[in-house]
Design a protein around this motif. Structure first.
Motif, short mmCIF file in Angstrom:
data_model
loop_
_atom_site.label_atom_id
_atom_site.label_comp_id
_atom_site.label_asym_id
_atom_site.label_seq_id
_atom_site.Cartn_x
_atom_site.Cartn_y
_atom_site.Cartn_z
N GLN A 147 6.65 -5.93 12.13
CA GLN A 147 5.88 -6.21 13.34
C GLN A 147 6.43 -7.46 14.04
O GLN A 147 6.54 -7.49 15.26
CB GLN A 147 4.40 -6.40 13.03
N LEU A 148 6.74 -8.47 13.26
CA LEU A 148 7.29 -9.70 13.83
C LEU A 148 8.60 -9.41 14.57
O LEU A 148 8.79 -9.87 15.70
CB LEU A 148 7.52 -10.74 12.73
N CYS A 153 8.16 3.76 3.10
CA CYS A 153 7.27 2.84 2.41
C CYS A 153 5.81 3.27 2.44
O CYS A 153 4.99 2.65 1.81
CB CYS A 153 7.36 1.45 3.05
N VAL A 154 5.49 4.28 3.19
CA VAL A 154 4.09 4.67 3.33
C VAL A 154 3.94 6.15 3.03
O VAL A 154 4.87 6.92 3.15
CB VAL A 154 3.57 4.38 4.76
N SER A 155 2.74 6.51 2.61
CA SER A 155 2.45 7.92 2.40
C SER A 155 1.30 8.31 3.30
O SER A 155 0.60 7.46 3.82
CB SER A 155 2.10 8.17 0.93
N ASN A 215 -0.21 4.30 11.90
CA ASN A 215 0.46 3.35 11.02
C ASN A 215 0.93 2.14 11.84
O ASN A 215 0.74 2.07 13.05
CB ASN A 215 1.61 4.02 10.25
N ASN A 216 1.58 1.20 11.18
CA ASN A 216 1.94 -0.05 11.84
C ASN A 216 2.93 0.12 12.99
O ASN A 216 2.84 -0.59 13.99
CB ASN A 216 2.48 -1.06 10.83
N VAL A 217 3.85 1.05 12.90
CA VAL A 217 4.80 1.26 13.99
C VAL A 217 4.08 1.95 15.16
O VAL A 217 4.27 1.59 16.32
CB VAL A 217 6.02 2.08 13.52
N GLU A 218 3.23 2.91 14.85
CA GLU A 218 2.50 3.61 15.90
C GLU A 218 1.51 2.69 16.62
O GLU A 218 1.35 2.79 17.84
CB GLU A 218 1.77 4.82 15.32
N GLU A 229 3.58 -3.38 0.16
CA GLU A 229 4.20 -3.10 1.46
C GLU A 229 3.79 -4.09 2.55
O GLU A 229 4.37 -4.10 3.62
CB GLU A 229 3.82 -1.69 1.92
N ALA A 230 2.81 -4.93 2.27
CA ALA A 230 2.24 -5.81 3.29
C ALA A 230 3.28 -6.72 3.93
O ALA A 230 3.34 -6.83 5.16
CB ALA A 230 1.10 -6.64 2.70
N ASP A 231 4.11 -7.38 3.13
CA ASP A 231 5.10 -8.30 3.69
C ASP A 231 6.10 -7.57 4.59
O ASP A 231 6.44 -8.05 5.66
CB ASP A 231 5.84 -9.05 2.59
N ALA A 232 6.55 -6.40 4.15
CA ALA A 232 7.52 -5.63 4.95
C ALA A 232 6.90 -5.21 6.28
O ALA A 232 7.56 -5.26 7.33
CB ALA A 232 8.00 -4.41 4.18
#
Length: 173
Positions: A41-42, A18-20, A114-117, A33-36
């Motif tokens: 994260q939730l 979903c990200v580049s 990124n959000n996972v990191e 991609e914001a909602d995903a």
């Protein structure tokens, strides 16, 4: 622990599509991609909470709004911290956004992660992890602001909704 690893793997592989990347270091996040990202994260936060027997939290539109506003403000201040440019606290910002309850914590970051990191970084930090695992929290908000160069300003707000507000929020979801 197995659920946490499973959720993490899904998040890592699922969101990598979903990200580049920008110059191989920053994640470009599109509005679609914001909602995903927030839901991932939730799930990750709730998996970490389950490790200590804390009840799951739900996503709060009000805390998310407060977090997004603060992320933009941090970028304007060029500083990742918990005070607004108007000296507002996380509690004040959450109340302005309509949250009825107590903000139990706020995790902030200035990064190219990124959000996972950034989740991994927060989990590795004892204070940030403890904030996510606070059993009194009932809701979570996640916001970010991304600069043109890809730098991200992340804010995660955790809060305990007032009992009447908690019931009203549950009914609206």
């Amino acid at each position: 622990m197995v659920r946490l690893v499973f959720v993490f793997l899904i998040a890592t592989f699922g969101l990598s599509a979903c990200v580049s990347t920008l110059d191989g270091r920053a994640t470009l996040i599109s509005p679609r991609e914001a909602d995903a990202i927030r839901l991932t994260q939730l799930d990750l936060v709730n998996a970490v909470r389950a490790q200590v027997g804390a009840p799951p939290v739900t996503l709060s539109a009000e805390l998310t709004s407060a977090a997004a506003t603060h992320a933009r403000d941090m970028a304007a201040q060029l500083r990742a911290w918990n005070f607004g440019s108007d000296r507002s606290s996380p509690q004040t910002r959450a109340e302005r956004a309509g949250f009825v309850g107590i903000v139990t914590s706020e995790n902030v970051a200035e990064t190219f992660l990124n959000n996972v990191e950034i989740f991994q970084a927060w989990v590795a930090d004892p204070r940030a992890r403890e904030a996510m695992q606070d059993p009194s929290a009932t809701h979570m908000g996640l916001g970010w602001y991304q600069e043109a160069n890809g730098k991200l300003w992340w804010v995660m707000d955790m809060g305990a909704a007032a009992p009447a507000a908690q019931l009203a929020m549950a009914e609206s979801q």
